[in-house]
Scaffold this motif. Structure first.
Motif, mmCIF file in Angstrom:
data_model
loop_
_atom_site.group_PDB
_atom_site.id
_atom_site.type_symbol
_atom_site.label_atom_id
_atom_site.label_comp_id
_atom_site.label_asym_id
_atom_site.label_seq_id
_atom_site.Cartn_x
_atom_site.Cartn_y
_atom_site.Cartn_z
ATOM 1 N N HIS A 1 49.235 52.854 51.868
ATOM 2 C CA HIS A 1 47.889 53.367 51.592
ATOM 3 C C HIS A 1 46.964 52.309 51.015
ATOM 4 C CE1 HIS A 1 48.107 57.427 53.067
ATOM 5 N NE2 HIS A 1 49.399 57.373 52.748
ATOM 6 N N VAL A 2 47.493 51.215 50.494
ATOM 7 C CA VAL A 2 46.640 50.063 50.181
ATOM 8 C C VAL A 2 46.065 49.535 51.499
ATOM 9 C CG1 VAL A 2 46.612 47.658 49.370
ATOM 10 C CG2 VAL A 2 47.786 49.418 48.025
ATOM 11 N N GLN A 3 46.934 49.362 52.496
ATOM 12 C CA GLN A 3 46.460 48.901 53.802
ATOM 13 C C GLN A 3 45.506 49.911 54.418
ATOM 14 O OE1 GLN A 3 47.116 45.783 55.365
ATOM 15 N NE2 GLN A 3 45.322 46.581 56.418
ATOM 16 N N ALA A 4 45.810 51.186 54.270
ATOM 17 C CA ALA A 4 44.921 52.227 54.800
ATOM 18 C C ALA A 4 43.550 52.156 54.139
ATOM 19 C CB ALA A 4 45.546 53.601 54.595
ATOM 20 N N ASN A 5 43.521 51.911 52.828
ATOM 21 C CA ASN A 5 42.239 51.760 52.132
ATOM 22 C C ASN A 5 41.442 50.604 52.713
ATOM 23 O OD1 ASN A 5 41.409 53.340 49.459
ATOM 24 N ND2 ASN A 5 43.630 53.464 49.723
ATOM 25 N N LEU A 6 42.115 49.487 52.962
ATOM 26 C CA LEU A 6 41.424 48.357 53.599
ATOM 27 C C LEU A 6 40.897 48.758 54.975
ATOM 28 C CD1 LEU A 6 43.798 45.365 52.786
ATOM 29 C CD2 LEU A 6 41.514 45.778 51.844
ATOM 30 N N ASN A 7 41.722 49.476 55.723
ATOM 31 C CA ASN A 7 41.346 49.861 57.084
ATOM 32 C C ASN A 7 40.115 50.764 57.131
ATOM 33 O OD1 ASN A 7 43.601 48.430 57.869
ATOM 34 N ND2 ASN A 7 44.815 50.235 58.404
ATOM 35 N N VAL A 8 39.911 51.576 56.080
ATOM 36 C CA VAL A 8 38.745 52.471 56.079
ATOM 37 C C VAL A 8 37.556 51.879 55.324
ATOM 38 C CG1 VAL A 8 40.158 54.538 56.380
ATOM 39 C CG2 VAL A 8 39.477 53.838 54.059
ATOM 40 N N GLY A 9 37.708 50.639 54.817
ATOM 41 C CA GLY A 9 36.561 49.949 54.224
ATOM 42 C C GLY A 9 36.553 49.849 52.712
ATOM 43 N N LEU A 46 37.749 47.846 44.286
ATOM 44 C CA LEU A 46 37.641 49.300 44.144
ATOM 45 C C LEU A 46 39.018 49.917 43.895
ATOM 46 C CD1 LEU A 46 35.910 51.849 44.203
ATOM 47 C CD2 LEU A 46 36.261 51.915 46.680
ATOM 48 N N MET A 47 40.025 49.454 44.631
ATOM 49 C CA MET A 47 41.384 49.979 44.423
ATOM 50 C C MET A 47 41.878 49.652 43.023
ATOM 51 S SD MET A 47 43.320 49.350 48.038
ATOM 52 C CE MET A 47 42.293 48.191 48.937
ATOM 53 N N LEU A 48 41.660 48.428 42.573
ATOM 54 C CA LEU A 48 42.082 48.048 41.223
ATOM 55 C C LEU A 48 41.357 48.885 40.166
ATOM 56 C CD1 LEU A 48 42.283 44.165 41.589
ATOM 57 C CD2 LEU A 48 44.209 45.747 41.283
ATOM 58 N N ASP A 49 40.065 49.095 40.362
ATOM 59 C CA ASP A 49 39.302 49.926 39.427
ATOM 60 C C ASP A 49 39.850 51.351 39.387
ATOM 61 O OD1 ASP A 49 37.626 47.798 38.801
ATOM 62 O OD2 ASP A 49 35.963 48.499 40.054
ATOM 63 N N ALA A 50 40.149 51.915 40.557
ATOM 64 C CA ALA A 50 40.647 53.289 40.612
ATOM 65 C C ALA A 50 42.009 53.410 39.938
ATOM 66 C CB ALA A 50 40.719 53.756 42.066
ATOM 67 N N ARG A 99 53.773 52.646 35.934
ATOM 68 C CA ARG A 99 53.290 53.069 37.256
ATOM 69 C C ARG A 99 52.003 52.358 37.631
ATOM 70 N NH1 ARG A 99 55.172 59.393 36.968
ATOM 71 N NH2 ARG A 99 57.375 58.878 37.158
ATOM 72 N N THR A 100 51.157 52.098 36.652
ATOM 73 C CA THR A 100 49.929 51.353 36.940
ATOM 74 C C THR A 100 50.262 49.937 37.395
ATOM 75 O OG1 THR A 100 48.705 52.666 35.308
ATOM 76 C CG2 THR A 100 47.734 50.544 35.968
ATOM 77 N N LEU A 101 51.168 49.281 36.676
ATOM 78 C CA LEU A 101 51.548 47.918 37.054
ATOM 79 C C LEU A 101 52.247 47.890 38.412
ATOM 80 C CD1 LEU A 101 52.706 46.607 33.571
ATOM 81 C CD2 LEU A 101 50.602 46.002 34.800
ATOM 82 N N ASN A 102 53.046 48.905 38.715
ATOM 83 C CA ASN A 102 53.669 48.981 40.044
ATOM 84 C C ASN A 102 52.612 49.108 41.135
ATOM 85 O OD1 ASN A 102 56.204 48.800 38.915
ATOM 86 N ND2 ASN A 102 56.684 50.972 39.128
ATOM 87 N N ALA A 103 51.611 49.939 40.894
ATOM 88 C CA ALA A 103 50.542 50.104 41.886
ATOM 89 C C ALA A 103 49.774 48.799 42.075
ATOM 90 C CB ALA A 103 49.602 51.236 41.472
ATOM 91 N N ILE A 104 49.484 48.116 40.968
ATOM 92 C CA ILE A 104 48.768 46.842 41.066
ATOM 93 C C ILE A 104 49.626 45.813 41.806
ATOM 94 C CG2 ILE A 104 47.893 44.893 39.698
ATOM 95 C CD1 ILE A 104 46.889 47.039 37.660
ATOM 96 N N ALA A 105 50.922 45.800 41.548
ATOM 97 C CA ALA A 105 51.811 44.879 42.279
ATOM 98 C C ALA A 105 51.766 45.183 43.774
ATOM 99 C CB ALA A 105 53.242 44.995 41.758
ATOM 100 N N CYS A 106 51.748 46.451 44.138
ATOM 101 C CA CYS A 106 51.640 46.814 45.563
ATOM 102 C C CYS A 106 50.326 46.328 46.158
ATOM 103 C CB CYS A 106 51.773 48.328 45.737
ATOM 104 S SG CYS A 106 53.424 48.978 45.398
ATOM 105 N N ILE A 107 49.235 46.515 45.419
ATOM 106 C CA ILE A 107 47.932 46.046 45.890
ATOM 107 C C ILE A 107 47.986 44.542 46.103
ATOM 108 C CG2 ILE A 107 45.504 45.717 45.247
ATOM 109 C CD1 ILE A 107 45.740 48.470 43.754
ATOM 110 N N ASN A 108 48.561 43.812 45.126
ATOM 111 C CA ASN A 108 48.637 42.357 45.223
ATOM 112 C C ASN A 108 49.586 41.890 46.332
ATOM 113 O OD1 ASN A 108 46.724 41.675 43.275
ATOM 114 N ND2 ASN A 108 48.217 41.838 41.630
ATOM 115 N N GLN A 109 50.587 42.667 46.673
ATOM 116 C CA GLN A 109 51.476 42.295 47.771
ATOM 117 C C GLN A 109 50.761 42.418 49.118
ATOM 118 O OE1 GLN A 109 55.222 44.386 47.581
ATOM 119 N NE2 GLN A 109 55.669 43.609 45.556
#
Length: 161
Positions: free
Chosen positions: A116-124, A129-133, A145-155
Motif C-alpha cells: 500500500h506504500v506502492q499503491a499510494n505512490l501509484n495514486v499520486g 504525505l505518507m510519513l505525515d499520516a 508499529r510507527t517505526l515499522n511503517a516508516i521502515a516499509c515506506i523507506n524500503q
C-alpha cells in the motif's frame, strides 16, 4: 476499515462515531455511498484494483492463486475493493492513505504495508504525505508499529528520495 482491521473493531468505532454524530446533531442514517450491486462488485472491484496496482498484476494474482485459495482473491476484489473502494465520499488518494494507516496499526502486516506504500505512490500520494499520516498515528499505535511503517515506506521509497 473493516477489510483491514475486521468487523468487531469497525463496529466499535462506528458505535462511538454514531454517538458523536447524534450529539452534534448530524442526521442519521447517512446517505448510502455504495455504488456496486451483487452482480457488479467483482468486476468493479477488479477494475479499481487494476487502477491502483496494475491490471496485469491483479489478473496474475487471480490466475496464479491455488485452487483452494481462489476464494480469497475473489473476496479481495469483491469486498475490499468492490464494496469498499468504489464507495463515494472519499477519493482514491485519501482512501489509499487511510488504508496505509489502518494496515500499519495492526502490526505484523508489513508485506501489505509495503504494497500500500506502492499503491499510494501509484495514486499520486508522495512520501512526505505518507510519513505525515503515519506520524499522526504514533500516539495511537505506539513507536514500534510507527517505526515499522516508516521502515516499509523507506524500503519502497529510499530514505533520501
Amino acid at each position: 476499515c473493516a477489510p483491514y482491521v475486521g468487523f468487531p473493531k469497525t463496529v466499535g468505532a462506528l458505535e462511538i462515531t454514531n454517538k458523536v454524530f447524534k450529539k452534534q446533531g448530524i442526521k442519521m442514517p447517512l446517505a448510502n455511498q455504495s455504488t456496486v450491486t451483487e452482480a457488479t462488485r467483482f468486476d468493479d472491484g477488479f477494475k479499481v484494483q487494476g487502477e491502483i496496482f496494475g491490471t496485469e498484476h491483479i489478473a496474475a494474482m487471480h490466475k496464479n492463486a491455488p485452487a483452494n485459495q481462489k476464494h480469497i482473491a475473489n473476496y479481495l476484489s469483491e469486498f475490499c475493493f468492490g464494496d469498499t473502494y468504489t464507495r463515494t465520499g472519499l477519493d482514491l488518494q485519501m482512501r489509499e492513505l487511510i488504508t496505509l494507516c489502518a494496515i500499519s496499526t495492526i502490526g505484523g502486516a508489513e508485506p501489505q504495508v509495503k504494497a500500500h506504500v506502492q499503491a499510494n505512490l501509484n495514486v499520486g500520494n508522495d512520501k512526505e504525505l505518507m510519513l505525515d499520516a503515519v506520524t499522526q498515528c504514533l500516539p495511537y499505535i505506539g513507536f514500534p508499529r510507527t517505526l515499522n511503517a516508516i521502515a516499509c515506506i523507506n524500503q519502497i521509497i529510499p530514505a533520501n528520495a
